[in-house]
Design a protein around this motif. Structure first.
Motif, short mmCIF file in Angstrom:
data_model
loop_
_atom_site.label_atom_id
_atom_site.label_comp_id
_atom_site.label_asym_id
_atom_site.label_seq_id
_atom_site.Cartn_x
_atom_site.Cartn_y
_atom_site.Cartn_z
N GLY A 166 14.75 -2.37 3.79
CA GLY A 166 16.08 -2.27 4.35
C GLY A 166 16.22 -2.95 5.75
N THR A 167 15.22 -2.61 6.61
CA THR A 167 15.01 -3.11 7.77
C THR A 167 14.95 -4.65 7.98
N TRP A 168 14.01 -5.21 7.13
CA TRP A 168 13.89 -6.50 6.90
C TRP A 168 15.20 -7.28 6.35
N LEU A 222 2.04 -0.22 9.86
CA LEU A 222 2.87 -0.98 10.76
C LEU A 222 2.83 -2.42 10.26
N ASN A 223 2.03 -2.97 9.71
CA ASN A 223 2.04 -4.35 9.36
C ASN A 223 2.37 -5.10 8.07
N GLY A 224 2.27 -3.94 7.03
CA GLY A 224 2.45 -4.13 5.74
C GLY A 224 3.63 -3.38 5.25
N LEU A 225 3.97 -3.26 3.62
CA LEU A 225 4.66 -2.43 3.28
C LEU A 225 3.90 -1.21 2.36
N GLU A 272 9.73 5.31 2.74
CA GLU A 272 9.13 4.66 3.77
C GLU A 272 9.16 3.16 3.54
N ALA A 273 9.03 2.83 2.16
CA ALA A 273 8.91 1.42 1.86
C ALA A 273 10.40 0.88 1.66
N VAL A 274 11.12 1.89 1.15
CA VAL A 274 12.54 1.43 0.84
C VAL A 274 13.29 1.34 2.29
N CYS A 287 0.80 -1.23 -0.25
CA CYS A 287 0.06 0.08 0.19
C CYS A 287 0.71 1.27 -0.06
N VAL A 288 1.40 1.49 -1.24
CA VAL A 288 2.49 2.70 -1.28
C VAL A 288 1.67 3.76 -2.10
N GLY A 289 1.97 5.01 -1.74
CA GLY A 289 1.43 6.03 -2.45
C GLY A 289 2.43 7.41 -2.65
N ARG A 290 2.08 8.10 -3.21
CA ARG A 290 3.01 9.37 -3.73
C ARG A 290 2.66 10.39 -2.54
N ASP A 291 1.69 10.16 -1.92
CA ASP A 291 1.43 11.40 -0.91
C ASP A 291 0.05 10.51 0.01
#
Length: 314
Positions: A279-281, A264-267, A273-275, A240-244
């Motif tokens: 990176g954390t994973w 919290l639970n997804g990408l 934020e997704a990147v 669930c990624v968005g530009r804004d």
């Protein structure tokens, strides 16, 4: 996308999708550079959706996609061992591997969703028996594929018996298509992964839970003298990624999720934020593949955004 880390598209067509819907997403995933297209293997919807026009069969779908794509890896997260007999399943997967020119990956699990079994007349044994059958299926399917040409395969188990099987057809990939195993069982699941898995996948868990389970798989490998590094580590997260913020909220609403929860639970969130989360994973768990659960199959711009602004930064 780099060879070190790959993003894969993962769909849940039991929630409501035709073959044409899946074909459109798969072709778009291929065109935009994603590594693979995977689908669930379920026959009944989950949650507050209609599920219309109804379920599609995983291996029938993948056979079609095998002929209409050229590069994508194709597979299941996960085929239920309760759905099919192991001999015919080995034949089907080997045939799709042939139809795709050697692009199949075989995810298999014990089966868990009782309601879909009830809805379509599929026997649903106890958990212990399901896992026993699952273990025998892994032995049979990998054994059939590994049988040298001209020789026969025999298996005498508690639940399945095979005698003088010609063990045909053979998959294109040798010694076999990659086998994916996953799940959070603390003893039997890691033990089976150590014996049979080429990849171990953890869907929809937090990073600490995943790290602990990967450690159990490593320990199970070491217990039988296998190098844990031979098993690819992967995870699955809802996308669930968005530009804004407006676009993020619109995409969350389209899949029936709250923005804070899916962050919290997804990408989820912005591409940055997704990147960061990927990176954390990677740092905490050592995964080299991430399956992006795409629930709104009509939103191809979502794939474009991830390809352009997330994948390029990995």
């Amino acid at each position: 996308m780099t060879e070190n880390f790959t993003l894969r598209i993962f769909t849940e067509p039991q929630q409501g999708a035709t073959y044409d819907d899946l074909l459109r997403v798969a072709k778009h995933a291929e065109a935009t550079g994603f590594d693979a297209f995977f689908r669930s293997d379920h026959y009944l919807k989950m949650g507050e959706v209609t599920g219309e026009p109804g379920p599609t069969d995983a291996w029938v779908t993948l056979a079609g996609l095998a002929r209409e794509t050229t590069r994508l890896r194709l597979g299941t997260l996960m085929t239920a061992a309760t759905f099919r007999l192991p001999g015919p399943l080995a034949i089907a997967v080997a045939q799709v591997d042939q139809m795709s020119g050697g692009r199949v990956e075989f995810g298999i699990g014990s089966g868990w969703y009782q309601e879909e079994h009830t809805a379509y007349g599929i026997p649903f044994p106890s958990l212990g028996e399901r896992f026993d059958r699952y273990a025998e299926q892994l032995e049979i399917i990998t054994g059939l594929w590994a049988t040298p040409p001209g020789e026969t395969f025999r298996f005498d188990g508690e639940h399945y018996q095979l005698s003088e099987s010609p063990a045909l057809p053979k998959p294109v990939q040798q010694p076999r298509p990659p086998v994916l195993i996953g799940g959070m069982g603390k003893k039997r699941t890691p033990a089976l992964a150590a014996r049979f898995a080429d990849e171990f996948n953890l869907p929809f868990v937090d990073v600490d839970t995943a790290a602990a389970q990967f450690e159990r798989v490593d320990a199970a490998c070491e217990a039988i003298g296998r190098d844990p590094g031979e098993i690819v580590r992967s995870a699955a997260l809802v996308l669930c990624v968005g530009r804004d913020e407006k676009e993020i909220a619109r995409r969350a609403e389209a899949i029936g999720r709250e923005v804070d929860e899916v962050r919290l639970n997804g990408l989820a969130g912005s591409p940055a934020e997704a990147v960061d989360k990927i990176g954390t994973w990677r740092e905490r768990t050592g995964i080299s593949r991430l399956y992006l659960q795409v629930l709104d199959l009509s939103d191809l711009d979502h794939l474009d955004l991830v390809a352009d602004e997330v994948a390029r930064q990995l």
